[in-house]
Design a protein around this motif. Structure first.
Motif, short mmCIF file in Angstrom:
data_model
loop_
_atom_site.label_atom_id
_atom_site.label_comp_id
_atom_site.label_asym_id
_atom_site.label_seq_id
_atom_site.Cartn_x
_atom_site.Cartn_y
_atom_site.Cartn_z
N CYS A 60 0.85 -1.19 0.00
CA CYS A 60 0.00 0.00 0.00
C CYS A 60 0.89 1.23 0.00
N VAL A 61 0.45 2.24 -0.72
CA VAL A 61 1.08 3.56 -0.62
C VAL A 61 0.01 4.51 -0.11
N PRO A 62 0.09 4.91 1.17
CA PRO A 62 -0.91 5.82 1.73
C PRO A 62 -0.78 7.22 1.13
N HIS A 84 -0.36 11.74 5.27
CA HIS A 84 -1.09 11.03 6.32
C HIS A 84 -0.11 10.30 7.24
N LEU A 85 -0.52 10.17 8.49
CA LEU A 85 0.35 9.57 9.49
C LEU A 85 -0.22 8.30 10.11
N TYR A 86 -1.52 8.08 9.89
CA TYR A 86 -2.16 6.90 10.46
C TYR A 86 -2.50 5.95 9.31
N PHE A 87 -2.22 4.67 9.51
CA PHE A 87 -2.42 3.69 8.46
C PHE A 87 -3.18 2.49 9.02
N TYR A 88 -3.96 1.89 8.14
CA TYR A 88 -4.86 0.83 8.57
C TYR A 88 -4.93 -0.28 7.52
N PHE A 140 -1.82 1.60 12.57
CA PHE A 140 -0.36 1.76 12.69
C PHE A 140 -0.06 3.25 12.73
N TYR A 141 0.77 3.62 13.70
CA TYR A 141 1.14 5.03 13.83
C TYR A 141 2.51 5.13 14.45
N ASN A 142 3.32 6.01 13.94
CA ASN A 142 4.64 6.26 14.50
C ASN A 142 5.47 4.97 14.57
N ASP A 160 9.74 2.00 4.31
CA ASP A 160 10.35 3.26 3.88
C ASP A 160 9.34 4.37 4.08
N GLY A 161 9.60 5.54 3.53
CA GLY A 161 8.74 6.69 3.77
C GLY A 161 7.43 6.70 3.03
N SER A 162 7.21 5.68 2.17
CA SER A 162 5.99 5.73 1.37
C SER A 162 5.16 4.46 1.43
N ASN A 163 5.77 3.31 1.65
CA ASN A 163 5.03 2.06 1.59
C ASN A 163 4.57 1.58 2.96
N PHE A 164 3.48 0.85 2.94
CA PHE A 164 2.93 0.23 4.15
C PHE A 164 2.49 -1.17 3.73
N THR A 165 3.03 -2.20 4.37
CA THR A 165 2.78 -3.56 3.90
C THR A 165 2.07 -4.40 4.95
N LEU A 166 1.33 -5.36 4.45
CA LEU A 166 0.70 -6.39 5.28
C LEU A 166 1.24 -7.72 4.83
N LYS A 167 1.84 -8.47 5.76
CA LYS A 167 2.37 -9.77 5.45
C LYS A 167 1.51 -10.83 6.14
N ILE A 168 1.16 -11.85 5.36
CA ILE A 168 0.49 -13.02 5.93
C ILE A 168 1.48 -14.16 5.80
#
Lengths: 114, 117
Positions: B23-25, B29-33, B49-51, B71-79
């Motif tokens: 995901c690229v939020p 934005h600072l809070y991710f879900y 997810f925050y901070n 990194d500063g742009s991606n947010f990942t979910l691993k199963i």
């Protein structure tokens, strides 16, 4: 447990008519409510939101009404258009003044007949 | 208009395999879900997810799940080891800190359809 639910699973309206989609919530501590629209194969799209200290909020063609006495939320769509056809979810956030997870209702499918 | 993006749009995997959903939020934005939606059911919260740490997680988010902001742009979910019942749409969302009255608004990505065979 407490949850957000919807009164009607499906709603069919004629193009140009007004639509009203209802939602009941059971958690009196909920502070923030949102309506999302989800088209087939897409993610929830933000429509409008309202805080618990408000009774009504208007957007472009949409109005959200909050009745805290009976824990009821409604979404009114004026002059419904074919592009409004989608599943509509209400969601609540119980966190006051901070970010928190959303609890979604089951959804109401709105079908607009031309 | 800024939007949340997700890749891939569809992921097919064998039971027991590991998958990473990306995901690229929205950039400020600072809070991710992460949320998931099993076919025909309602959207369910997984984790927030925050901070650089998890702030809240649901019962669904057990030890086989993990999240990362590599990194500063991606947010990942691993199963880690997928099960048949993990088949669902997985949505990423993000929100900004409280600059306005309605700052809790969470904006959702288009989702990744995960199919576990």
């Amino acid at each position: 447990g407490e949850s957000v639910g919807l009164h009607l699973p499906t709603l069919s309206v004629q193009e140009g008519d007004n639509s009203i989609i209802n939602c009941a919530y059971s958690n009196s501590a909920s502070d923030y409510f949102i309506w999302y629209k989800q088209e087939s194969g897409k993610g929830p799209q933000f429509i409008i939101d309202i805080r618990s200290n408000m009774d009504k909020r208007q957007g472009q063609r949409v109005t959200v009404l909050l009745n805290k006495t009976v824990k009821h939320l409604s979404l009114q769509i004026a002059a419904t258009q074919p592009g409004d056809s989608a599943v509509y979810f209400c969601a609540e956030n119980m966190r006051r003044g901070s970010q928190g997870n959303l609890i979604f209702g089951k959804g109401t499918k709105l079908s607009v007949k031309p | 208009e800024p939007e949340v993006t997700q890749t891939p749009s569809h992921q097919v995997t064998q039971m027991g395999q590991e998958v990473i959903l990306r995901c690229v939020p929205i950039s400020n934005h600072l809070y991710f879900y992460w949320y998931r939606q099993i076919l025909g059911q309602k959207v369910e919260f997984l984790v927030s997810f925050y901070n650089n740490e998890i702030s809240e997680k649901s019962e669904i988010f057990d030890d086989q799940f993990s999240v990362e902001r590599p990194d500063g742009s991606n947010f990942t979910l691993k199963i880690r080891s997928t099960k048949l019942e993990d088949s669902a749409m997985y949505f990423c969302a993000s929100s900004a800190p409280g600059a306005t009255l309605m700052a809790d608004t969470q904006y959702f990505g288009p989702g990744t359809r995960l199919t576990v065979l």
